[in-house]
Write an enzyme that holds these catalytic residues in place. Structure first.
Site, short mmCIF file in Angstrom:
data_model
loop_
_atom_site.label_atom_id
_atom_site.label_comp_id
_atom_site.label_asym_id
_atom_site.label_seq_id
_atom_site.Cartn_x
_atom_site.Cartn_y
_atom_site.Cartn_z
N CYS A 1 -53.22 57.13 -6.82
CA CYS A 1 -52.99 58.70 -7.29
C CYS A 1 -53.08 59.20 -8.43
CB CYS A 1 -51.36 58.86 -7.19
SG CYS A 1 -50.70 60.18 -7.71
N CYS B 1 -50.74 60.49 -10.71
CA CYS B 1 -49.80 59.48 -11.39
C CYS B 1 -50.44 58.62 -12.54
CB CYS B 1 -49.65 58.46 -10.14
SG CYS B 1 -48.63 59.10 -8.66
#
Length: 128
Positions: A30, A33
């Site tokens: 991600c 993230c």
């Protein structure tokens, strides 16, 4: 304080063992993230009285499912074992700091009374 890795095995004891626990639900693939990780780590360094932890949603799918994580990153904050904040998306540093100020200022007796009045348990959050 360093950021701790949370698993199904240590989740309950971590949340029960600290007054405030801030959890970052994330995954290695991600991009947002990975972009949020340095912010999370900086805020963790500046707030040693708070437990900062990360849940890898790829490795801990049961935890992700239990908490209804549908988007990552998702930030969740427990205070006295009660979820007091949950929001998906990578927050800027100032927003994380502001949320932590608000969490510290909460009247937890009132939060627990309100949770009971709305039929929500205020005890242990995770069951495995």
């Amino acid at each position: 304080m360093s950021v701790q890795t949370l698993t199904a095995e240590n989740f309950d004891s971590t949340v029960a063992g600290s007054d405030i626990v801030i959890v970052d639900f994330w995954a290695p693939w991600c991009g947002p993230c990975r972009g949020f990780a340095p912010v999370f780590e900086q805020v963790a360094e500046e707030n040693p009285d708070i437990r900062f932890a990360k849940v890898n949603t790829d490795e801990e799918q049961a935890l992700s499912t239990h908490f209804g994580i549908r988007s990552i990153p998702t930030l969740m904050i427990f205070r006295e074992q009660v979820i007091v904040f949950q929001q998906p998306g990578a927050l800027p540093r100032g927003a994380v700091e502001d949320v932590l100020r608000q969490v510290r200022a909460l009247d937890m007796a009132e939060v627990k009374r309100a949770a009971i009045a709305h039929g929500k348990p205020s005890g242990k959050q995770a069951t495995h």
